[in-house]
Write a protein that holds these residues in place. Structure first.
Motif, PDB file in Angstrom:
ATOM      1  N   ARG A   2       0.276  -0.322   7.623  1.00  9.17           N
ATOM      2  CA  ARG A   2      -1.429  -0.207   7.634  1.00  9.17           C
ATOM      3  C   ARG A   2      -1.611  -1.368   8.396  1.00  9.17           C
ATOM      4  NH1 ARG A   2      -3.115   1.537   1.855  1.00  9.17           N
ATOM      5  NH2 ARG A   2      -4.583   3.334   2.684  1.00  9.17           N
ATOM      6  N   PRO A   3      -2.813  -1.376   8.989  1.00 10.88           N
ATOM      7  CA  PRO A   3      -3.446  -2.767   9.586  1.00 10.88           C
ATOM      8  C   PRO A   3      -4.303  -3.116   8.456  1.00 10.88           C
ATOM      9  CG  PRO A   3      -4.752  -0.815  10.227  1.00 10.88           C
ATOM     10  CD  PRO A   3      -3.326   0.050   9.375  1.00 10.88           C
ATOM     11  N   VAL A  13      -8.140  -7.212   2.034  1.00  8.94           N
ATOM     12  CA  VAL A  13      -8.495  -6.470   0.919  1.00  8.94           C
ATOM     13  C   VAL A  13      -7.090  -6.193   0.574  1.00  8.94           C
ATOM     14  CG1 VAL A  13      -9.427  -4.226   0.164  1.00  8.94           C
ATOM     15  CG2 VAL A  13     -10.591  -5.819   1.771  1.00  8.94           C
ATOM     16  N   ALA A  14      -6.796  -6.085  -0.649  1.00  9.11           N
ATOM     17  CA  ALA A  14      -5.422  -5.655  -1.264  1.00  9.11           C
ATOM     18  C   ALA A  14      -5.255  -4.055  -1.034  1.00  9.11           C
ATOM     19  CB  ALA A  14      -5.351  -5.984  -2.673  1.00  9.11           C
ATOM     20  N   HIS A  15      -4.197  -3.753  -0.801  1.00  7.79           N
ATOM     21  CA  HIS A  15      -3.818  -2.227  -0.410  1.00  7.79           C
ATOM     22  C   HIS A  15      -3.720  -1.454  -1.466  1.00  7.79           C
ATOM     23  CE1 HIS A  15      -2.993  -3.033   3.837  1.00  7.79           C
ATOM     24  NE2 HIS A  15      -2.371  -3.894   3.434  1.00  7.79           N
TER      25      HIS A  15
END
Length: 76
Positions: A2-3, A13-15
């Protein structure tokens, strides 16, 4: 892969924070708020139409002329 996503301040931002779809309570609160807002809009517009005074603008003109006379008296 994921980008990387960033918040408005530039921090990554945390995934793991996937909020998903809004809950039913959130949707009910949103619809209630939107309905209340538009109900108030209708009430305010209807009240303005019912109690419309066409001489309302003339009051501001008389106040403006009074202030103009006071400025000439004071010398400002």
């Amino acid at each position: 892969m994921r980008p990387i996503q960033f918040d408005p301040f530039g921090e990554p931002v945390a995934h793991g924070t996937d909020h998903g779809a809004p809950s039913s309570v959130s949707r009910i609160a949103l619809r209630t708020g939107v309905g209340l807002f538009w109900a108030m809009v209708v009430v305010i517009v209807a009240a303005r139409a019912a109690y419309f005074n066409p001489n309302f603008a003339e009051k501001f003109g008389s106040v403006a002329s009074l202030i103009g006379h006071l400025k000439t008296i004071v010398g400002a």
